[in-house]
Scaffold this active site. Structure first.
Site, short mmCIF file in Angstrom:
data_model
loop_
_atom_site.label_atom_id
_atom_site.label_comp_id
_atom_site.label_asym_id
_atom_site.label_seq_id
_atom_site.Cartn_x
_atom_site.Cartn_y
_atom_site.Cartn_z
CB SER A 16 -29.46 -7.54 8.31
OG SER A 16 -28.91 -7.02 7.11
CG ASP B 285 -10.90 -10.40 5.17
OD1 ASP B 285 -9.79 -10.19 4.65
OD2 ASP B 285 -11.78 -11.10 4.66
N GLY C 41 -15.51 -9.44 -2.40
CA GLY C 41 -14.11 -9.51 -2.01
C GLY C 41 -13.67 -8.27 -1.24
P1 ADP Z 1 -17.39 -10.64 1.45
O1 ADP Z 1 -16.84 -10.63 2.83
O2 ADP Z 1 -16.34 -10.65 0.40
O3 ADP Z 1 -18.39 -9.56 1.20
P2 ADP Z 1 -18.44 -13.14 2.39
O4 ADP Z 1 -19.07 -14.30 1.68
O5 ADP Z 1 -17.23 -13.38 3.20
O6 ADP Z 1 -18.18 -12.03 1.27
O7 ADP Z 1 -19.51 -12.45 3.32
C1 ADP Z 1 -20.77 -12.09 2.80
C2 ADP Z 1 -21.85 -12.58 3.71
O8 ADP Z 1 -21.81 -11.84 4.95
C3 ADP Z 1 -23.25 -12.34 3.18
O9 ADP Z 1 -23.66 -13.38 2.32
C4 ADP Z 1 -24.08 -12.29 4.46
O10 ADP Z 1 -24.33 -13.59 4.93
C5 ADP Z 1 -23.11 -11.62 5.43
N1 ADP Z 1 -23.35 -10.17 5.48
C6 ADP Z 1 -22.51 -9.19 5.09
N2 ADP Z 1 -23.04 -7.96 5.30
C7 ADP Z 1 -24.25 -8.16 5.82
C8 ADP Z 1 -25.32 -7.30 6.24
N3 ADP Z 1 -25.21 -5.97 6.18
N4 ADP Z 1 -26.45 -7.88 6.73
C9 ADP Z 1 -26.54 -9.22 6.81
N5 ADP Z 1 -25.60 -10.06 6.43
C10 ADP Z 1 -24.46 -9.57 5.93
MG MG Z 2 -15.66 -12.19 3.67
#
Ligand code: ADP
Ligand code: MG
Length: 392
Positions: free
Chosen positions: A69, A182, A134
């Site tokens: 990523s 979601d 969020g």
């Molecule tokens: P939200 O869904 O509100 O953005 P979450 O805590 O549920 O917050 O999810 C965020 C987590 O998802 C990040 O901390 C990471 O671990 C993972 N994540 C989201 N997008 C990516 C990405 N593009 N690359 C790697 N990990 C990601």
């Molecule tokens: Mg989330």
């Protein structure tokens, strides 16, 4: 090509020295109304936002799966068989891979659990969904990965089934006890529509929003206060809801109506009652919102959004001062309605506004944040958009 598509392709090429076999993407989401109702078998009304997470994927000649990523320093590389040893993550512990990698690898694991052996893949991920705001960057990464694997592994699952795969990854591989909202929004979103989802039957109906025609817009106010689902308040709220349902002698709070609330108040302690009251009234507000959208259009739903925010602030107690400030300032500057969106404890608020009021409202919110000494919020409008798909 979008920036995230470019970035995912470039990362894939860095990783493998070749071009991907395909590119898939899935959006983040905002929730118009219906918060913390999903895991209570209730109703929600989210919509997909234009921000997407992109997965560029290629088939390998072996049975390893490697994920990279743009957010992470190094790729994570495991064999398909190892997935079954890594997951599920024991409750209350951190995943045995870097947390971010538990999302895409968890999706691969969940698909294998549902009966697909799979083949080796390289997966490169990039995203323009704000993380931890969020807006469900988590469902977006799950949805992009699930869509890619569904095609390349020829699993033949539909959007609903892939949403369940994503939720299983999040619950059991990441260890975040979230509901199905979601993932359903990210998989099934459609332009200019909200998804009315019954979280018990998983039946969905698209409800047209008519944003552009009516001259309305939805402003997202990202407070930049990070929330974390796998810790603290979210799990505590879930437990309170389960306790409330048990006391009422029902399977879930979906089965409690507004008319039952006086009896609930007699039976339970004050805090549990307020948690229950939020969920029960929020379910009713979702139904009322859908009714009003259909009968009168989006301009009519402002008061319901405001009531939803008050219920989350006072009864469910998941708001933070930044979210309250965003909502209050937007309303004072003429927003039709506003509420925090997502799980709470930080993240973003949405405001339903006249397009013409965009500057007035954003300036007022920025000024209120400056006055309160909060960090500068990030604001942007979102058009309800399409769900997960193959891009190329
Ligand atoms: P939200 O869904 O509100 O953005 P979450 O805590 O549920 O917050 O999810 C965020 C987590 O998802 C990040 O901390 C990471 O671990 C993972 N994540 C989201 N997008 C990516 C990405 N593009 N690359 C790697 N990990 C990601
Ligand atoms: Mg989330």
């Amino acid at each position: 090509m979008t920036i995230a598509q470019d970035a995912a392709r470039a990362l894939f090429t860095d990783l493998t020295g070749r071009t991907p076999d395909g590119v898939w993407s899935a959006p983040g989401r905002a929730n118009l109304i219906g918060e913390h109702t999903d895991y209570n078998d209730g109703f929600v009304l989210p919509f997909a936002i234009p921000h997407r997470t992109v997965a560029a994927v290629g088939v390998r000649g072996d049975s390893r799966i490697r994920v990279a990523s743009t957010f992470a320093d190094a790729p994570v590389d495991v064999s398909l068989d190892e997935l079954d040893e890594l997951f599920p993550t024991p409750i209350g512990t951190a995943p045995r891979v870097p947390e971010w990698a538990a999302y895409p690898l968890g999706v691969a694991w969940a698909l294998r659990q549902s009966g697909t052996a799979g083949i080796g893949l390289d997966i490169a991920i990039a995203s323009d969904v704000p993380v931890g705001a969020g807006l469900s960057s988590s469902a977006a990464i799950e949805g992009a990965t699930a869509s890619a694997l569904n095609d390349l592994w020829e699993t033949g699952l539909d959007g609903r089934a892939l949403a369940r795969i994503g939720r299983r990854a999040e619950n059991e591989a990441v260890g975040a006890p979230t509901g199905i909202m979601d993932q359903m929004a990210s998989m099934l979103g459609a332009p200019d529509a909200a998804i009315f989802l019954d979280c018990r039957s998983l039946e969905t109906e698209l409800v047209p929003l008519g944003m552009a025609e009516t001259g309305l817009a939805i402003l997202v106010i990202d407070t930049r206060v990070k929330h974390a689902h796998s810790t603290g308040g979210y799990g505590e709220r879930r437990a309170a809801c389960e306790r409330g349902a048990q006391i009422m002698g029902v399977e879930s709070l979906r089965d409690v109506t507004v008319d039952d609330l006086p009896r609930a108040q007699e039976l339970m302690d004050e805090v549990t009652f307020r948690r229950v009251r939020h969920v029960v009234t929020e379910n009713q507000r979702v139904l009322d919102t859908v009714g009003l959208l259909r009968a009168q259009g989006a301009r009519a739903i402002g008061d319901l959004l405001v009531a939803s925010h008050a219920s989350m602030r006072d009864d469910f107690e998941i708001s933070v001062p930044e979210l309250d400030t965003a909502v209050d300032a937007a309303l004072a500057a003429g927003a039709i309605g506003a509420r925090m969106t997502g799980g709470g404890f930080g993240g973003a608020a949405i405001a339903l506004i006249e397009q013409a009021a965009l500057e007035t409202v954003s300036d007022a919110v920025a000024a209120a944040f400056a006055e309160a000494g909060f960090i500068t919020p990030v604001m942007f409008t979102v058009t309800p958009s399409a769900g997960a798909h193959r891009d190329s």
